[in-house]
Structure formats: C-alpha cells, structure tokens
Design a protein around this motif. Sequence first.
Motif, PDB file in Angstrom:
ATOM      1  N   PRO A  59     129.293  24.261  55.687  1.00 43.89           N
ATOM      2  CA  PRO A  59     128.849  24.769  54.393  1.00 43.89           C
ATOM      3  C   PRO A  59     130.007  25.233  53.520  1.00 43.89           C
ATOM      4  O   PRO A  59     131.125  25.432  54.001  1.00 43.89           O
ATOM      5  N   ARG A  83     121.752  29.556  58.823  1.00 46.73           N
ATOM      6  CA  ARG A  83     121.750  29.592  57.361  1.00 46.73           C
ATOM      7  C   ARG A  83     123.173  29.402  56.853  1.00 46.73           C
ATOM      8  O   ARG A  83     124.132  29.546  57.599  1.00 46.73           O
ATOM      9  N   ASP A  84     123.284  29.098  55.586  1.00 45.95           N
ATOM     10  CA  ASP A  84     124.594  29.090  54.957  1.00 45.95           C
ATOM     11  C   ASP A  84     124.997  30.523  54.620  1.00 45.95           C
ATOM     12  O   ASP A  84     124.139  31.368  54.349  1.00 45.95           O
TER      13      ASP A  84
END
Length: 275
Positions: free
Chosen positions: A145, A64-65
């Motif tokens: 990210p 995930r970011d």
Amino acid sequence: MIVATGTPRAGRPATVVRRRAPGDDTHVTEIRSNTILAARREDIELETADGLTLVGELALPAERDPVATLVTLHPLPTHGGFMDSHVFKKASYRLSALADLAVLRFNTRGTSSPRGTSEGVFDNGDAERYDVAAAIEYAEFHEAPALPRRWLVGWSFGTDLALMHGLDPSIEGLILLSPPLRFSQPDHLAAWADSGKPVICLVPEFDDYLRPAEAEQRFAAIPQAQVIGIDGAKHLWVGETYVRRALDEIVRVVVPDRGPLPTDVDAGLVTGEAS
C-alpha cells in the motif's frame, strides 16, 4: 510554546479492543511489555544516495491500509541505540494493530541489530543525512500500500537527525522523544520555525540532557513547537508506564481518533511474545 504534564488526554476508544470485564478472561488479554500484535511485517532495505544499503523493517496493519506512517530514527548507535530500541520496537508491535499506522524502523549507517548491519560507519550525524533521506524517500514512494501522512519520530540522537535532515516536503511534522539538542544547531530550528510544520517534543521530567523547563526555552525558537513534560520519565523511557505514555502521545498527535490506546485486546489479535 506549551508545557504540559500528567496523564494522556482522553479520546475515543481505539479500534477492536475493549476493557476486560471482571471475571471475563476468555476473549481478552492484557498487553504486556513483550506482547506482539497482528501486523504485516516485512524486512526492507534502503539505498542511500552515497551508495550504502541500510537494513530495516516495515510493519503494516494486518488487514487494512495504513492511515498514517511513522518513520523512526533511533538513539545514538555508539551508546546502544538501534532500530530495536525498545520504544520503537514496541511501536512496531502495537501501533499497526491498534491505530492502523505503518511503522518504519531501520538501522542508520554502521548500526547492527538482529535484523542485520547497515553498511557504512557512524558519522556523528553528518553523512546520516543520506540515511534520513533514504527512509523518507522509501516511505514517500512505497506502493501497495501507499504510506500516507508521514511523520518523523526521533528518539535522542534520532531527534537531532530529524531536526537537521528531516525537513522534507513529504513530511507532515516531527515527534521528538528526549531531544538533547546535541548535534542540531540554531539554523536547523530556524528552518523548522519557517516551515510552520508541527514539532512535538516529549521531554522526560528527569532527562539526563534536557529537561522540560530548559526545553521550553530552547524550543521557543520554533513558535509552533509544543513541549510536553512527562512526569517521572527518564531519558531512556524505561518501564511500561512510560512506553505506554510515549505511544499514547504519538497516536494523539498523528491519529487522535485512535486513542487513547487500550491496555487489553481481543486475544485473537495477539500473535506472540518477544523474547
């Protein structure tokens, strides 16, 4: 000004983890002092405005970011402080997986660790202004990210660097572990007071330099500062109990919905153990 002691505050359970049920050891494992949890880790280099290259590491959630970012500033390098000082190393091992945090660690000028040696020489917190600026800039402009909601987390000497050099528009606030207030001056505290940004001070009960009662008096110069006394702890936060408390407090401030941190995780989240 607030002084608090005792156990971490309660909150919503952290993600993808659960407490071990009696007799159920198949899918969960205890987080020990040397446990490394899943994350994307990359070696990084920071370029300072005075022409030095600093070495570091960025840890990111595995899939995930990040929802927020910790830019860490380590203890005094002339007394053994470096990017691998144990609280920050364990933050990088755990917080990307448990709290979706990005954790940026680096060696200030002239400091060595297994990652390598940063160029330059130690300058008693003066030229280190360029090191702090380089780390903040790296985090602010990182892409793929993005590294959102950036907090400075200093420990000992790193708290002085944060107070002296960390007041940047892109920084949301400070978390200070064992602040000695050795290099920072009243004008630095006044600047943070004027900023209105949060300043959270985690002060060990038995600190070698500044204990909670005195810290409350000295940080009164920053009306929005919180001084949190940590029962039983010492300046170096030795012992897993105190590391867990430090990490819990960091998460409580930065991403309160991700805490308190668990003591057990799904075994599949464990990627190794530090030597």
